[in-house]
Design a protein around this motif. Structure first.
Motif, PDB file in Angstrom:
ATOM      1  N   ASP A 209     -44.158  48.017 -64.991  1.00 46.95           N
ATOM      2  CA  ASP A 209     -43.642  47.115 -63.970  1.00 46.95           C
ATOM      3  C   ASP A 209     -42.249  46.611 -64.346  1.00 46.95           C
ATOM      4  OD1 ASP A 209     -43.448  45.545 -61.726  1.00 46.95           O
ATOM      5  OD2 ASP A 209     -44.648  43.891 -62.538  1.00 46.95           O
ATOM      6  N   ARG A 390     -45.768  47.228 -54.817  1.00 44.48           N
ATOM      7  CA  ARG A 390     -45.774  47.258 -56.284  1.00 44.48           C
ATOM      8  C   ARG A 390     -47.171  47.581 -56.818  1.00 44.48           C
ATOM      9  NH1 ARG A 390     -41.912  44.964 -59.460  1.00 44.48           N
ATOM     10  NH2 ARG A 390     -41.199  43.772 -57.656  1.00 44.48           N
ATOM     11  N   CYS A 427     -41.530  39.834 -54.952  1.00 44.38           N
ATOM     12  CA  CYS A 427     -42.247  41.086 -55.166  1.00 44.38           C
ATOM     13  C   CYS A 427     -41.733  42.221 -54.286  1.00 44.38           C
ATOM     14  CB  CYS A 427     -43.746  40.883 -54.937  1.00 44.38           C
ATOM     15  SG  CYS A 427     -44.731  42.363 -55.309  1.00 44.38           S
ATOM     16  N   CYS A 428     -42.055  42.189 -53.004  1.00 44.19           N
ATOM     17  CA  CYS A 428     -41.703  43.324 -52.136  1.00 44.19           C
ATOM     18  C   CYS A 428     -41.657  42.873 -50.683  1.00 44.19           C
ATOM     19  CB  CYS A 428     -42.695  44.467 -52.311  1.00 44.19           C
ATOM     20  SG  CYS A 428     -44.365  44.094 -51.720  1.00 44.19           S
TER      21      CYS A 428
END
Length: 459
Positions: A209, A390, A427-428
């Motif tokens: 990650d 992710r 995050c996304c």
């Protein structure tokens, strides 16, 4: 030797090797595994310092030794040799353009590190060298860099990767296999083709990650790149030499050329520093396998500079493995990447110095449905279940299955900021919609480009 003593020894010697950084626990663990006579598969994230893993056994050893490093690309080998020479270490490469001194030096065991492609290492003339007393006594480690190539390329493209186990028949020494990304299938192939047994091989794992990289996907709605890349064109036009550093990956040379010409035409004189039309002033370059080697060397040398005049490189995967440019802000994929493995490797070339980075995929159904597009990435990109991007990627690269979530003490900071600090908004582009703040963070590639450039060390 245990980890504490190994770290203390490294700290006492690093000034001698011109090293000004701290060694990581996983790097020590990888090195000590082979020092203690066991094979090791090091699964370490991009930018984590896998080259130091190869170097550490020599630094920690009390005797003169040779390490044979098998690496896939000449440009990667040249970059590693440059780094090692900066550490006052002796090294060279096996190749077709070797001079007599290097050939003699290799035969006499004068280099601590000998780099080679799989094809060169398996040539008959080097087999005879490997069987000499010098090499039998001094070689202590075989390192396979970018070990995922054993799986990706061994089947058809470069079959010598399937024969690397032959090197092990020449020497009774440990094998160190290193890669940043590996699916379960790739890991199985590495064990199979290098003939590593579970009983004699340790795995050192660090999560792949990259929490400092925000992930955004969206579907391309127009075939005109002057429209779909307007945000990038506007950024380069407005900021010029102060633009963020960008890599744009394409699936074909034709697409690279098309996008390069589009950016250049749309920018006009703004494609050049101070509007001076000179090839040495251009902000945008293209890079692919047919690019002349002199141009490749020039682009890489310039793009690596902290104050590079090149702010955007349009490229195929030729701008690939081992590319250690630490201050890239944004990695864009035009079309669906070929696989989750290649996507995460390419996205991982972003923000290696700890700065906030962004990975953007502008996909289309044509590249999603191509035969050479893996089903895993096609599913992630289309994301019909609307789940964390992710989480999907990490679950395919490791056993991690958790995505963004609010933890104790992690609350939304208002979303009226340029970029909220909560787990969802960092995050996304799927998770950002789950932020409990009713204002909703509007962070995307456009707002990212407006932020000032800084790395983690600047904070």
């Amino acid at each position: 030797m245990d980890a504490i003593r190994a770290k203390a020894k490294f700290d006492s010697l690093k000034s001698e090797y011109n090293m000004k950084f701290e060694v990581k626990d996983e790097q020590i663990e990888v090195a000590l595994t082979v020092v203690n006579g066991r094979n090791v598969l090091g699964l370490l994230p991009t930018g984590y310092g896998k080259t130091l893993c190869i170097v550490l056994p020599t630094i920690l050893s009390d005797e003169s030794m040779i390490t044979l490093v098998v690496s896939p690309l000449t440009c990667l080998i040249d970059d590693q040799i440059s780094s090692l020479r900066g550490f006052n270490l002796t090294c060279t490469k096996i190749g077709s353009d070797m001079d007599k001194d290097d050939i003699l030096g290799i035969k006499e065991g004068k280099f601590s590190f000998v780099f080679s492609s799989p094809e060169s290492a398996l040539m008959p003339q080097w087999r005879s060298v490997f069987m000499t007393d010098v090499w039998q006594k001094k070689l202590k480690l075989i390192a396979i860099d970018e070990a995922h190539c054993v799986s990706e390329w061994g089947e058809s493209f470069r079959k010598e990767y399937q024969r690397l186990f032959e090197l092990r028949s020449f020497f009774d020494v440990p094998v160190m296999a290193l890669t940043a990304t590996s699916t379960k299938e790739v890991k199985a192939d590495i064990f199979k083709y290098l003939q590593l047994s579970d009983e004699c091989t340790d795995i050192v794992f660090k999560s792949p990650d990259r929490a400092n990289i925000y992930i955004q996907f969206y579907k391309r709605v127009t075939s005109d790149y002057d429209e779909s890349l307007k945000w990038l064109i506007d950024h380069l036009r407005l900021r010029g030499i102060a633009s963020k550093k960008v890599i744009v990956y394409c699936r074909s040379i034709d697409r690279v050329s098309e996008i390069f010409c589009t950016l250049k035409d749309c920018l006009g004189v703004k494609a050049y520093i101070d509007g001076i039309k000179d090839p040495n002033n251009i902000l945008v370059e293209m890079f692919h396998k047919s690019t002349h080697q002199d141009s490749k060397d020039r682009i890489l040398k310039e793009f690596k500079l902290k104050e590079s005049r090149i702010r955007c490189v349009i490229a195929t995967v030729a701008l690939g493995m081992g590319l250690d440019i630490r201050d890239v802000d944004l990695v864009v994929h035009i079309g669906c990447p070929k696989s989750v493995l290649s996507y995460w490797q390419e996205a991982g070339r972003c923000a290696r110095d700890g700065r906030q980075g962004l990975s953007l995929i502008i996909y289309d159904m044509f590249t999603v449905s191509l035969k050479n597009t893996a089903k895993d990435i096609a599913k992630v990109v289309q994301n019909k279940d609307n789940t964390c991007i992710r989480t999907q990627v990490l679950s395919l690269l490791s056993d991690q299955k958790t995505g963004a979530s609010m933890s104790e003490g992690d609350t939304c900071s208002g979303c009226d900021l340029e970029h909220c600090d909560c787990s969802f908004c960092r995050c996304c582009s799927v998770c950002i919609e789950k932020c409990p703040c009713q204002k909703r963070c509007l962070f995307n590639v456009q707002t990212f480009l407006k932020q000032e450039r800084h790395c983690e060390d600047d904070k």
